[in-house]
Design a protein around this motif. Sequence first.
Motif, PDB file in Angstrom:
ATOM      1  N   GLN A 156      45.586  51.792  28.694  1.00  0.00           N
ATOM      2  CA  GLN A 156      45.244  50.505  28.057  1.00  0.00           C
ATOM      3  C   GLN A 156      46.509  49.710  27.706  1.00  0.00           C
ATOM      4  OE1 GLN A 156      42.542  52.066  24.910  1.00  0.00           O
ATOM      5  NE2 GLN A 156      41.271  50.346  25.527  1.00  0.00           N
ATOM      6  N   ASP A 157      47.548  50.440  27.237  1.00  0.00           N
ATOM      7  CA  ASP A 157      48.802  49.753  26.888  1.00  0.00           C
ATOM      8  C   ASP A 157      49.387  49.039  28.099  1.00  0.00           C
ATOM      9  OD1 ASP A 157      48.732  50.384  24.310  1.00  0.00           O
ATOM     10  OD2 ASP A 157      50.210  52.019  24.389  1.00  0.00           O
ATOM     11  N   THR A 158      49.387  49.735  29.236  1.00  0.00           N
ATOM     12  CA  THR A 158      49.937  49.114  30.449  1.00  0.00           C
ATOM     13  C   THR A 158      49.105  47.889  30.831  1.00  0.00           C
ATOM     14  OG1 THR A 158      50.350  51.381  31.108  1.00  0.00           O
ATOM     15  CG2 THR A 158      50.855  49.706  32.741  1.00  0.00           C
ATOM     16  N   LEU A 159      47.781  48.008  30.693  1.00  0.00           N
ATOM     17  CA  LEU A 159      46.919  46.863  31.019  1.00  0.00           C
ATOM     18  C   LEU A 159      47.254  45.675  30.112  1.00  0.00           C
ATOM     19  CD1 LEU A 159      43.453  48.613  31.504  1.00  0.00           C
ATOM     20  CD2 LEU A 159      44.775  47.460  33.268  1.00  0.00           C
ATOM     21  N   LEU A 382      38.561  47.481  38.154  1.00  0.00           N
ATOM     22  CA  LEU A 382      39.982  47.388  38.499  1.00  0.00           C
ATOM     23  C   LEU A 382      40.163  47.097  39.994  1.00  0.00           C
ATOM     24  CD1 LEU A 382      42.700  47.627  37.160  1.00  0.00           C
ATOM     25  CD2 LEU A 382      42.656  50.086  37.522  1.00  0.00           C
ATOM     26  N   THR A 383      39.327  47.734  40.800  1.00  0.00           N
ATOM     27  CA  THR A 383      39.409  47.500  42.252  1.00  0.00           C
ATOM     28  C   THR A 383      39.179  46.022  42.542  1.00  0.00           C
ATOM     29  OG1 THR A 383      38.454  49.682  42.506  1.00  0.00           O
ATOM     30  CG2 THR A 383      38.532  48.341  44.480  1.00  0.00           C
ATOM     31  N   GLU A 384      38.207  45.462  41.823  1.00  0.00           N
ATOM     32  CA  GLU A 384      37.908  44.040  42.009  1.00  0.00           C
ATOM     33  C   GLU A 384      39.102  43.177  41.571  1.00  0.00           C
ATOM     34  OE1 GLU A 384      34.167  41.508  40.531  1.00  0.00           O
ATOM     35  OE2 GLU A 384      33.786  43.573  41.177  1.00  0.00           O
ATOM     36  N   ALA A 385      39.686  43.536  40.421  1.00  0.00           N
ATOM     37  CA  ALA A 385      40.826  42.757  39.910  1.00  0.00           C
ATOM     38  C   ALA A 385      41.994  42.803  40.896  1.00  0.00           C
ATOM     39  CB  ALA A 385      41.255  43.299  38.550  1.00  0.00           C
ATOM     40  N   ILE A 386      42.223  43.972  41.492  1.00  0.00           N
ATOM     41  CA  ILE A 386      43.331  44.098  42.452  1.00  0.00           C
ATOM     42  C   ILE A 386      43.080  43.208  43.669  1.00  0.00           C
ATOM     43  CG2 ILE A 386      44.499  45.704  44.036  1.00  0.00           C
ATOM     44  CD1 ILE A 386      43.999  47.891  41.872  1.00  0.00           C
ATOM     45  N   ALA A 387      41.811  43.242  44.135  1.00  0.00           N
ATOM     46  CA  ALA A 387      41.483  42.412  45.304  1.00  0.00           C
ATOM     47  C   ALA A 387      41.632  40.932  44.964  1.00  0.00           C
ATOM     48  CB  ALA A 387      40.057  42.723  45.758  1.00  0.00           C
ATOM     49  N   ASP A 388      41.301  40.573  43.705  1.00  0.00           N
ATOM     50  CA  ASP A 388      41.350  39.165  43.305  1.00  0.00           C
ATOM     51  C   ASP A 388      42.770  38.641  43.118  1.00  0.00           C
ATOM     52  OD1 ASP A 388      38.701  38.832  43.504  1.00  0.00           O
ATOM     53  OD2 ASP A 388      38.261  38.972  41.357  1.00  0.00           O
ATOM     54  N   CYS A 389      43.729  39.563  42.981  1.00  0.00           N
ATOM     55  CA  CYS A 389      45.124  39.118  42.789  1.00  0.00           C
ATOM     56  C   CYS A 389      45.539  38.140  43.896  1.00  0.00           C
ATOM     57  CB  CYS A 389      46.075  40.317  42.819  1.00  0.00           C
ATOM     58  SG  CYS A 389      46.090  41.219  41.283  1.00  0.00           S
ATOM     59  N   LEU A 394      45.667  33.354  38.167  1.00  0.00           N
ATOM     60  CA  LEU A 394      46.140  34.360  37.223  1.00  0.00           C
ATOM     61  C   LEU A 394      45.200  34.515  36.023  1.00  0.00           C
ATOM     62  CD1 LEU A 394      48.652  35.985  37.630  1.00  0.00           C
ATOM     63  CD2 LEU A 394      49.924  34.374  36.203  1.00  0.00           C
ATOM     64  N   ASP A 395      44.604  33.390  35.561  1.00  0.00           N
ATOM     65  CA  ASP A 395      43.749  33.499  34.369  1.00  0.00           C
ATOM     66  C   ASP A 395      42.482  34.305  34.659  1.00  0.00           C
ATOM     67  OD1 ASP A 395      43.070  31.377  36.038  1.00  0.00           O
ATOM     68  OD2 ASP A 395      41.906  30.384  34.473  1.00  0.00           O
ATOM     69  N   VAL A 396      41.961  34.173  35.885  1.00  0.00           N
ATOM     70  CA  VAL A 396      40.765  34.959  36.255  1.00  0.00           C
ATOM     71  C   VAL A 396      41.121  36.438  36.262  1.00  0.00           C
ATOM     72  CG1 VAL A 396      39.082  35.421  38.091  1.00  0.00           C
ATOM     73  CG2 VAL A 396      39.786  33.072  37.608  1.00  0.00           C
ATOM     74  N   ILE A 401      41.210  42.001  33.860  1.00  0.00           N
ATOM     75  CA  ILE A 401      41.969  43.142  33.315  1.00  0.00           C
ATOM     76  C   ILE A 401      41.512  43.442  31.886  1.00  0.00           C
ATOM     77  CG2 ILE A 401      44.271  44.034  32.761  1.00  0.00           C
ATOM     78  CD1 ILE A 401      45.386  42.180  34.927  1.00  0.00           C
ATOM     79  N   LYS A 402      41.204  42.386  31.147  1.00  0.00           N
ATOM     80  CA  LYS A 402      40.714  42.602  29.774  1.00  0.00           C
ATOM     81  C   LYS A 402      39.403  43.399  29.793  1.00  0.00           C
ATOM     82  CE  LYS A 402      42.469  38.429  27.737  1.00  0.00           C
ATOM     83  NZ  LYS A 402      42.045  37.095  27.353  1.00  0.00           N
ATOM     84  N   GLN A 403      38.581  43.118  30.796  1.00  0.00           N
ATOM     85  CA  GLN A 403      37.315  43.872  30.892  1.00  0.00           C
ATOM     86  C   GLN A 403      37.570  45.354  31.147  1.00  0.00           C
ATOM     87  OE1 GLN A 403      34.787  42.069  33.797  1.00  0.00           O
ATOM     88  NE2 GLN A 403      34.449  40.256  32.546  1.00  0.00           N
ATOM     89  N   VAL A 404      38.550  45.632  32.007  1.00  0.00           N
ATOM     90  CA  VAL A 404      38.896  47.038  32.272  1.00  0.00           C
ATOM     91  C   VAL A 404      39.368  47.690  30.969  1.00  0.00           C
ATOM     92  CG1 VAL A 404      40.318  48.617  33.627  1.00  0.00           C
ATOM     93  CG2 VAL A 404      39.622  46.430  34.619  1.00  0.00           C
ATOM     94  N   TRP A 405      40.183  46.948  30.222  1.00  0.00           N
ATOM     95  CA  TRP A 405      40.688  47.445  28.934  1.00  0.00           C
ATOM     96  C   TRP A 405      39.520  47.820  28.032  1.00  0.00           C
ATOM     97  CZ3 TRP A 405      40.356  46.414  23.758  1.00  0.00           C
ATOM     98  CH2 TRP A 405      41.348  46.956  22.945  1.00  0.00           C
ATOM     99  N   GLN A 406      38.525  46.940  27.985  1.00  0.00           N
ATOM    100  CA  GLN A 406      37.368  47.189  27.114  1.00  0.00           C
ATOM    101  C   GLN A 406      36.576  48.402  27.575  1.00  0.00           C
ATOM    102  OE1 GLN A 406      35.127  43.586  26.830  1.00  0.00           O
ATOM    103  NE2 GLN A 406      36.242  42.946  25.006  1.00  0.00           N
ATOM    104  N   THR A 407      36.393  48.512  28.887  1.00  0.00           N
ATOM    105  CA  THR A 407      35.622  49.646  29.406  1.00  0.00           C
ATOM    106  C   THR A 407      36.316  50.960  29.055  1.00  0.00           C
ATOM    107  OG1 THR A 407      34.893  48.253  31.211  1.00  0.00           O
ATOM    108  CG2 THR A 407      34.595  50.613  31.506  1.00  0.00           C
ATOM    109  N   LEU A 408      37.643  50.997  29.214  1.00  0.00           N
ATOM    110  CA  LEU A 408      38.384  52.215  28.854  1.00  0.00           C
ATOM    111  C   LEU A 408      38.283  52.468  27.351  1.00  0.00           C
ATOM    112  CD1 LEU A 408      41.600  51.889  31.052  1.00  0.00           C
ATOM    113  CD2 LEU A 408      39.684  53.443  31.397  1.00  0.00           C
ATOM    114  N   GLY A 409      38.275  51.376  26.589  1.00  0.00           N
ATOM    115  CA  GLY A 409      38.188  51.499  25.131  1.00  0.00           C
ATOM    116  C   GLY A 409      36.898  52.152  24.673  1.00  0.00           C
ATOM    117  N   GLN A 410      35.860  52.033  25.487  1.00  0.00           N
ATOM    118  CA  GLN A 410      34.589  52.681  25.113  1.00  0.00           C
ATOM    119  C   GLN A 410      34.742  54.197  25.060  1.00  0.00           C
ATOM    120  OE1 GLN A 410      31.668  51.361  27.905  1.00  0.00           O
ATOM    121  NE2 GLN A 410      31.799  49.243  27.232  1.00  0.00           N
TER     122      GLN A 410
END
Length: 432
Positions: A156-159, A382-389, A394-396, A401-410
Amino acid sequence: MNKTIVALSTARGRAAISVVRMSGDNSIEIAKQFFRPFPQKPNLLKLGTLTTSHFDEHAMCVYFVAPHSYTGENTVEFHCHGGTAVAQAVIETCLEHGAVMAQNGEFSKRAFINGKQNLTNAEGIIEMIDAETASAAKAGANLLENKLGKRIVALQDTLLDIVSSCEAALDYPEEDLELPTVETSKQKLTDILCKINELISTATLGKVAKYGIDVAIVGKPNVGKSSLLNALLGVDRAIVSDIQGTTRDTLTESVNYRDIRFNFVDTAGIRESNNEIEIEGIKRARKAADSADVVLHVTDDPTDRSVYPTIRPQVRIYNKSDLFKSEPCCVDSLVVSAKYGDVEIIKETLYEMFSAQDIETSDLLITNERHLSCLKQAKLQLTEAIADCDKTTLDVVANEIKQVWQTLGQITGTDASEDVIDRIYSKFCLGK
Ligand SMILES: Nc1nc2c(ncn2[C@@H]2O[C@H](COP(=O)(O)OP(=O)(O)OP(=O)(O)O)[C@@H](O)[C@H]2O)c(=O)[nH]1
Ligand SMILES: [Mg+2]
């Protein structure tokens, strides 16, 4: 002021001692009303008299002052004589003086609310309480030690680093900030994806550690399936006879072997039948095979090369080797005599087949379905975010990435909803 809760923390029934625990702002004041002399210092067990409305109990008492307790609240424990009646009288005394009965898992839930544990710690405690083998207990202990939690927080920190540099680039375009290139962001995200994939890949072994290996014993009637079950268990559990079609229902029994639990299922012999009960038994046998981790396909004919029709992995067992005149035809099979010989080779083969020896050396295994499903969801996002890069702005990507952070936070509970928390703590026994 919160409510003071009370419950029996040890198992109910005949035993040497019982521990009754109270937690809450008022717990020490409540205990002082009926336990004398009350310990002068916290964290030390003191012998004294606990006055109930029925009798005086000679018991030990210890108190802990918030936040230095399991729950993070003021807590009092009474170590009294074992047995149902004494513990009940002590609990009643606490209730009469203002405590209320605790719900299942309420002590641990309070520990979570007070920041004493995260959700994976709590799930570790549940796994340890439920563990029936050393490997299951070890998996629980790893969760309790927060090994998974620490890895998740690092990811999460890296994200967050990536998100914050993306956002800095967006918010302050005029500043000469060192901007993240799409390539470096992508590389960092791909590294995280690899780590998530590594964690997901431990789940297969994690399942073996936690639940053991489900093994269905199938084959034609009379080949010695029930004899094999008895030999594997080392007890005379299933009926054995020379009449074909003895076993009708499936029969499941577990045995531990080198820290692993094997759950063996004996089944009805498979053949054409007109008997309604036998037909049902055969249906159940096929179902057991289809849901097992591995099938033992038993035959007593050394020339038999047949394969049991299943997508599950299978091991052919030539049984009744004491009667064989020649070596069985297939070499990649196991040859045993359930009646006269040793069948440990079967357990050893299955143990190796599932790489169970790796459980001991593994640092961390995913053993919890909730963690696995969060990791799988994070992987997709995350796979989707990587493809979207490469495709979008950048804002999308930052939002993804914030969503991935939240999912891991669960997983650790930094972003767990109330109902997830309730579901986890309700699995605890009363008094935990
Ligand atoms: N000689 C010999 N006889 C065996 C061996 N294993 C089983 N038997 C005998 O084979 C017969 C059938 O054994 P079971 O264990 O009831 O066979 P099963 O496959 O469970 O049979 P069903 O329940 O009818 O499908 C019994 O008389 C057993 O004593 C063995 O290793 N050697
Ligand atoms: Mg049988």
